[in-house]
Write an enzyme that holds these catalytic residues in place. Sequence first.
Site, PDB file in Angstrom:
ATOM      1  CG  ASP A 103       4.423  28.324  13.263  1.00 17.38           C
ATOM      2  OD1 ASP A 103       5.401  29.108  13.217  1.00 17.38           O
ATOM      3  OD2 ASP A 103       4.277  27.374  12.464  1.00 17.38           O
ATOM      4  CG  ASP A 123       3.695  22.649  14.363  1.00 19.10           C
ATOM      5  OD1 ASP A 123       3.012  21.825  13.714  1.00 19.10           O
ATOM      6  OD2 ASP A 123       3.320  23.810  14.594  1.00 19.10           O
ATOM      7  CB  THR A 126       3.012  22.987   5.624  1.00 21.83           C
ATOM      8  OG1 THR A 126       1.588  23.076   5.632  1.00 21.83           O
ATOM      9  CG2 THR A 126       3.521  23.186   4.213  1.00 21.83           C
TER      10      THR A 126
END
Length: 249
Positions: A103, A123, A126
Amino acid sequence: MGLVSLELDVGNSALKWRLMSEAGRLQGGRVASSPDALRSLLDELSLENVTDIKVASVGSVERDEPLMHLLATSGLPFKVAVSQSFCSGVRNSYADTSRMGVDRWLAMVAAFGVCRRACVVVDAGTALTIDIVDGGGVHRGGYIIPGVAMSARALAEHTGRVRFDGADKQSLAPGKDTESCVHHGKWLAQYGAVQAAIELAEADQGPSEVFVTGGDAQGLIALAGNYARHWRYCEELVLDGLAPVLASY
């Protein structure tokens, strides 16, 4: 309609998907990151016009196995993205590229493809990941930090007397009770980390574009206020990197 691809970004908490044609995005959304949710999604979507499936996943081999089995039973060819040493002008700093979450790699490739200059890629999911790419496309390194939910959960699980409810309270103001101290503190940690990373990056490589994605991105941008006025919110930044990365294999 022409060629249509189903693109999947399988994260730790959510699975983001979209249908892409040669003309652009047709539809998309997010579901839980689980085999049952993927099965429901495949059942609900009309796949008769879909020619292939493109996948990025940050899961372990064991967690991905049932997902890959489902994709195989769809009857459509699918390709799974992996982190590389080089793609579309971006050079990875990892000696062992397999250790980098795909990612992060996809987001960097997509961001640099948009701006072609020094950038900071955030990003907020989580985990909070921050990666720095210089003007020549060289990845200068990055950071991985617990995200807001993970930070609160760590306090709940590993402290005896820090007790608070689960309701999120987004603010950078000093808290005046335990609940607000925890909830405001977790956001302060995210904001402070991003601000420090940007300042370090710009001290090293000059003005940098800031790209922000992830489930908590909009909350982070809202709290950053005027400081974030030039940031680019890109909801599907990881998905944007799928096509160029897979095309380079």
